[in-house]
Structure formats: structure tokens, C-alpha cells
Design a protein around this motif. Sequence first.
Motif, PDB file in Angstrom:
ATOM      1  N   VAL A 595      31.652 -14.988  23.455  1.00 15.21           N
ATOM      2  CA  VAL A 595      30.722 -14.799  22.339  1.00 15.21           C
ATOM      3  C   VAL A 595      29.711 -15.934  22.330  1.00 15.21           C
ATOM      4  N   ASP A 623      27.364 -10.800  23.276  1.00 21.39           N
ATOM      5  CA  ASP A 623      28.091 -11.059  24.522  1.00 21.39           C
ATOM      6  C   ASP A 623      27.174 -11.876  25.410  1.00 21.39           C
ATOM      7  N   CYS A 636      32.393  -7.816  14.979  1.00 21.14           N
ATOM      8  CA  CYS A 636      32.069  -9.238  15.017  1.00 21.14           C
ATOM      9  C   CYS A 636      31.895  -9.768  13.599  1.00 21.14           C
ATOM     10  N   GLY A 662      24.160  -6.693  20.064  1.00 17.00           N
ATOM     11  CA  GLY A 662      25.211  -7.384  19.326  1.00 17.00           C
ATOM     12  C   GLY A 662      25.072  -7.139  17.837  1.00 17.00           C
ATOM     13  N   ALA A 684      33.772 -12.850  17.842  1.00 16.58           N
ATOM     14  CA  ALA A 684      33.520 -11.535  18.436  1.00 16.58           C
ATOM     15  C   ALA A 684      34.832 -10.801  18.595  1.00 16.58           C
TER      16      ALA A 684
END
Length: 1003
Positions: A595, A623, A636, A662, A684
Amino acid sequence: MESLAVFVLLAGCTGGGVDAPSPGGPGGGGGGSGNSGGSPASWGSQLLSVVSSIPSDRAVQVGLTPTLVVQFDGDLAAETLSFPDTQLRRAEDGQQVPIQRSVGSDRTEAEFTPNQPLAPATDYVLTLSPLTADQDGRVLDRTTELRFRTEDHAPPMVLGWQAASTPPRLGPDGGLTLHFDEELAPESVLPGTILLRGTDGRPIDVDLEVDGATVHCLPVRDVAGSAELVLSARGVEDRSGNRMETAWSASLLTASDQSGPTLLAVWPAQASDRPGPRAPVHARFDESLMGASPDGWFLARNPASGQRLPYKAFASRDGRTIHFLPTADVAPDTAVEIVPSADGLRATDASGNQGSLLPTLRFVVGHDRMAPRPQRIEPGADTSAFPAWGQLRIRFDDAMALDSIETAASALRDDEGCLVPLAPPELDPSGTELVLTPASALQADARYALHLPAGLDGLRDRSGNLLEASIDFSFRTHPRTSPPALISFPATGTTGVARNASLVLVCDEALVADEDALLVLRADGATVDGTWSPGPRADSIRFTPAGPWTAGTEHRVVIQPGPEGLRTTSGLYWSDAITHTFRTGYRDDLDAPAVEIQVAGVSGHHAEGRILATAGYAITVADPAQGDPGFDPTACSLELLGPGGALLATAIAQDARATAAGLEFRVPIASPLPVGSITARATAADLSGNRSATTELRFEVVARSTEILPFETTQVVWVRTDLDRDGNGRNDFDDDLHRLGLVADGDPLGHNARLRAILIDGVLARTRELFGRDRNGAPMGPEPIPIRLSDREPLGVAHMQIACGGFDPEGPAGRRAGDASTGVLGRAWYDYRNATPNERNTSRDPGLGVFPAELWLFETRVHRDVYPSFVTSYAQLFLGLAPDLGGTPAGRHPLDAEALAPGFDPDTGSAPAAARYHAIFAAADAWATAIGTILAHEIGHSVGLTATGTDTAGLHGDASLHNVASSSRDVMATALGFDALTSLAFRFRPLNDAYLRQAVVLR
């Protein structure tokens, strides 16, 4: 201190290797004092705005000698009113009207006075240049228009009429069109103001549709052939309220009609058709029948007993259908025979022509006496968010008759009462749902009304039962013009998905989780058992399989379309099924995901310690490798700790959204972050439930003051294509076009000026695209890059200038095709934090600007070395045009008179001319793309890209002022070649883009 930044050429041939970059000029660091100014809350406050106008937009009855007054929210810079884009013109033909321009006694008001009286009853448009500015340098940055109509005391006049055929055939399939001299007020066009009469003076029933200055007049019934008619108009009003008091009329003679009506169909048509005890039956003809009532033409009886039965005959509104309606209930299982009242009776049309024999209908009465009723209507009455791309659906409690739904084709009207074209109405396979599809998408955020009539001419079920009441409802479309974006995790096409992973769907709006709306299938079509559940945020839903996925197998998720499928909470849905596919691997995922936290698109060590503005950018949990197929943004977490470690009250959980990049939280302008040190903490998770350790990122937030922002106002850039720095008597930009063969010496066909304008437009369009603007320069998005390009001098506005055209002035003079290039594509002053926004990148010593001829020199030399064994991509485009390659310049070829004509259409023109057209404009487009990218690069230097260093004063630039470890698609790369410039999708790297959007601030 200002320094020079040099953009050099990276040589290359398609299919071959690349040489080392050619040597460039000096580079280095620099600095400058910051601009002074206030502290804008958002970029919008750095733009000039129109407050009001006299007359107001779309006003009518404006005087012929008006002073047009536009009030702004700042004291105007008078010189900017003289920019050529500010003009008054007639709306009809675009003819410009000379005007006097001045600033009023109230310095916020611009006054425009025509030099001559305006024409009466005429529409005009006052256009304000986007470079209109106030004394603080704020510009409008958007083209602004004020429309009005001058004094109009004359009623509308009919210019003439026409019919679809000559002589006209009039009826439901063909009508008349009246043309007026101006737009009409639609509410004034009524059956009483537009009349069609026969010789007996009786009006003919017509439907009227208004389209601006045109009225379509469609007779409801077929009109007799060889009939003398009078079409008249009186009482119609224009938009200014003038009423047509004097009647206009025209006589016409309809086409001869020698054929009689033909029977098309009867219902019941077969023994299995069983009309209900109250249901009408009917016979349908191909044209209207003579007479208002066919009741005396038939008699109804029981064929066995001869007993008369209570059926009465009625004609449909268009006169083409005879309905036989029971006037009292007929007992179920009664045999009925409806026969002509005399032998040999034939259907007769309005012209007196006899056709088919009147039919005999035989049937047995059924048991269904229930009228069909709507059970569900989509959209519901008074819906305020119906998809503009949606279908209207009415579900009934019984199957409907297919031959009755054609009346629904004219059921939908817009807010002004105009008919909305629909595709042919359809029934679903069960026959219970009527589907109405607009021929094209509806207008977004607009109101519509639907009317499905009851009665003989309306809908009926398969037993013939009629609607008891008409269906009427209105609705408003959603402001969105396209369906919501929907993404899946794992992404569609992913392979190697863990056997213990779940599946997540994410939308850009909140979703309604409905298991029936989604299917998960294996490749063999077998359904995968599992559970759908709402995700942690309202915009996502999750599927958890009942057991591990089948290893090494393709799976697909099918999202059902329409209102019964997946929907958003605002009522939006998808019109077509959506399928996401993925393939599982052979193992479970037990590893925690990696993360990182990104700010303003900047990741990793580039983001740590950054200085940011208070709002207007995103913080993303991502990521770091962008390669984990199991990464799950919906699971997340993100929290922000303010100065002193206090948890900020920002509603991140509600406002963050999952994207392909994300979990993204955009800091809103309305809820800015506090000034001071901020710590972002995140974890994450993946689709298999593994969770990472907590990661942190620290950054500084400062007040968004113009003392530190690179753009106090919109940075205006004058791209100079008017310079002749080599002194040959012709502009350097034009020299380039002659070398390339994009214009011809002597201008034999008179197209050089047009082609030059197209090339300039193409160059600027490419540069604008890279700066996040449309091809006309208008900003796009909530936080636009405040750089506006102009191809002419921005009078009265502080601006940067940059030369575009010709050779590098620091290179040897007199070079020709095949000679050595300096390798420098451009050179500009590097201005740290845009401290001096009025640079002049136009000088010869040092040589500044964009140098297309250096690219031309290099490409012609490479061509000379490799041709004919190899043809470079440059040569592929320019062999047929460039004189130095043996080509024929645009305007010299025999085909150019056709191919370069302004109205030439390559799809309909001759094939040779189309080929020549495509050859010219493919070369022009490629060259404009290349030069526009170089231009964006050099402008980038002059506004502060790319500051050296990695600390809060730098943007990860190196000693050459270009990006460290830049990609092949990076606008601020050190060196580029023609192939890359014309084939790759360039962009500013995230850190540079964040700086240009004033999210990242340099200390």
C-alpha cells in the motif's frame, strides 16, 4: 534569476534503433520573487465573471439603437474590449456589425454601441472574448454570448408552403408544411389559427407541429383526390408577441386518386381469438373510408338463431378502422356474425373510389371482461431523475394486443408540446410490457409528458378489452447524459485470481444491491452460488462465493440491463447488459497487500513532505505497483490527522470513492484542510480479506495565497507565428509549411491562408489538450490548468510570448534539406514558480521558442541516408507533399482543386481526390500534433517546470530542468523524436500536473 531550458531531439526511425540525444544549450536552476495578491478560495475567484446585462440574454423588443451594457465583477481593462473575438453579429448569417466599445462610468460595465441602427425584427449575438479582462488581469477564460432580438412590431408572415409530393396527397401519411419568416410562439399555433378547409368551407381535422419558423400540418384522415382545398393562417404569434391579424391563404388541388381502399386485417382473425363480452372487434383498411359513421353498413347477429346482437360500428379517428363495440354485455360463448347490411357492399374512400368488399367477421365471445390496467410505469409519475438514454416501460396485468400499440408511437412530447420521435413500440415476449424507445437520447435535465389514450383508438389486451382511462404522466430526465461508470475488482480480463477472493462492483454513484440484477457464471454457463451484499460504501456491492472458485476457469459477471437490473439510488440504470470476465488461478491468496498513499496523483517518495494547497486535489490509497489483481479499494481505510495529531472531521468514509487507481478522497473546496502539518494514515485490503500494516505520509498544507501560487490569474500565452527571424521576407511558421508542402508557392488555388489557419488551429488544439482544455481553449474540470493560448496579440492583458516557427536562431544560417540540425526542438526561459509571467520567448540571442525546422532538417537527413531501403514515418507522410522529397505541395496537384475545396466530403467525392485529401490532412495532423507537444513543453518551462530537486522547492527535475527518469510519454522529457511525438499519448506526469493545477506548491 532566469535560466534557459533546452528541449532536444531524440533521433529515431520506425523499426530501427535510436541515436544519442544531440547536444543542447545550457541549463540550470533559477528563482524569482513571488507574485503578490489575495488569497482566493478557489480558482473560480481568479476569473472574471459576468454579473448582468442590459438587455438580458434572449430578450425581445430591443431598440434599434441600443447601448448594450454588460456588468462584470471587476473593474475592466478597456483595451481588452477591442479584442477581435468581441463582436456583434447577426445570428442568421453571422454578418458582423461594427460597434463602439467603451468602459462605462461604473468601471465594471462594458458598453457596446452599434455604429449604425440595427435591423428591425432581427436576432443578434454579442460575443465576448475569453480574454476580456479586468485591471487585476483576471480574464473571462470562456467565450460568453448574449442573444437578443430587436424591435419587432410586424406580425409573422407566411413565406410559402410545400407538400411531400406534387400534387399533394394528404392524409395521416402525408401533409403540408408552412414556412414563416420568423420563429413562432408554439402556444399560438392551434387548429383555430392554422386551418385547412374544403370547398364547402368545413375545416379538415389536422394535427399541428411547430418547429421554429415551420409548421407541419398533417390531416388526420385521408383527403379526397382532385379536391380543391384552402390552407389559411391567422392569429399566429411570433416570439415578440405580434399577432398575425391579416389572414393568409393559399389554394391547392390534391393529387388524383383512382384506387379504392384495401382491407388489411380484421380481428378476430382466427377461431382461437375470443373477444371479451365488452370488447370491440375491428376491420382495418389502408386508407380512410368515406363517411363519419359506418353504423348503417353492418348488422350483428347470432348465426344459428338470427337474433340481432348489440354491436354498434364506429370509425377510428383516422377513418381507416371500423370498430364494432358491444353496447351491452354479450354472453360468453355466444357465436357472433357481423355482416354487411346488403350483399356486395364495398369500402369507399373519400374520393368515392370503391375497393374491397366490406368484410364479414365471425367469432365466439370469450369470458375475459376485465379491462387491462397498468401495474408498473417506468418512469413513475413526476420522476425527476429518469435516464436520458432510458426506455419507457408500462407493465400491464394482462397481455396486450400487438396491433394496438402503434398508437403509442406518438405518445411522448417535450415540455413545449412538440412530439418526440420514438422507435416502433414493442411488447416484451410475455406481451404484458410495452416498451417505448426514443429514436435518440432525450435531453438531459428536461421535462417530458406521456399520453396513452383510452378508448377505441387506444391500447387493448389480447381479448380486445380497452383501457378504462388514459395513461398520463410527466417526468424529468436526469442531468447525466451517459450511464454511470461501473468497474469491477478483479478488473475484467484479469487472470490468476485467487480461489478465495471475493468480487466487488463499484459505481460512480450509490447502488441499490439486488441479487436478481446480477449473475455470476462459469464458462460452461453454470451459476456460481454465493451471496451479494452491500459494500462498505454505498457505491459498491460485493459477491462472496459459497466456496472457493473453480481453479483455472473463466468466470463472468452479467449485469442485467433496464429498470429491473442493477440501479443507482438516483434511479439510473444501464440500457444494455454488461459482462465482466476473469480467470481464476490455482491457489489461495494469504499475503498482505502492499500500500502507498498518493497526493494529487503523486506517489511514494515524490509525495513525502510535499507542500499542498488546502483543497482541490485527491488523496488516494493505492497499490504502489498497480499490479495486484486482488487489490480492493473498497476495503481500504484512510484517516487524516491535522496539526497536533487531531483526527480531522472530514467525512472521508462517506466522500471517498473507489476507482481503478485506489480509494480516492478528493478534498472539496467547501471543506478545505487546515493549514499546518497533516498526516495521512492508510491500510489496504485485498479481495481475499488480507489487510496490510498501516502506512503514513506527511505533508504540509498552506493557505492558497497568490504569493506562492504559480498563477495569480490565468496565464495568457501569445503563440507568435508572425515572426520573420531569418529575415527572408516571410514568416518563419509559413516557411515551415512551404518546406513541408502543406502550402504552395504562389498560392495557385488561393487555399494557403485556409491551410495555414488549419495548421495553427491544430497546433494550438494539441497544446490545449495537454493543458486540459478543449480545442477552443475553454477550461475543463473543476480545477483547470490556468493557461490560455492565443494566436493573436492579447491587447491589454499581461501575457507571455513564445515564437513558433523556423530554425533555431543559434544554428548556422542558410541551411537546406539534409543539412545538420542543431538537435534543439525548442528553448525557453525557465521561470521558477512563474515569478515573471510575461516572459518574451521570442529573441534571436539567445534563440528562444519552438523550432519546427530543426525537426524537418533532421528527418530529411535521415530520409536521405536510408531511402529507398527504408521509409521513415516522416517520409511516409510527406513523400507526396514536400518539395525536398520530390512531392507536390498542397495546391499544386491536379486533384487539389477538388480535394481542397472547403465543402469537399471525402466520403462522397471521387476516390483519387479523397486519397489526396487524406494524404494532405494526415500529414498536417501529424505535424500539428508534434509541434503542439513541443509547444506545451516549452510553455511548461516558462511557468516553472521542472524545478530541480526533491525537497519542497523542487519537482524532481534534474540539472537540465527536465524530469528525472521520465517516461516516453512525458511532456517534460529531456528529448523526443518525431515518431514518439506523433504516435504516443503524451501527458504531464502527475507531479507536474499537480503543480500546474496549483495543488502542489513550491516553497
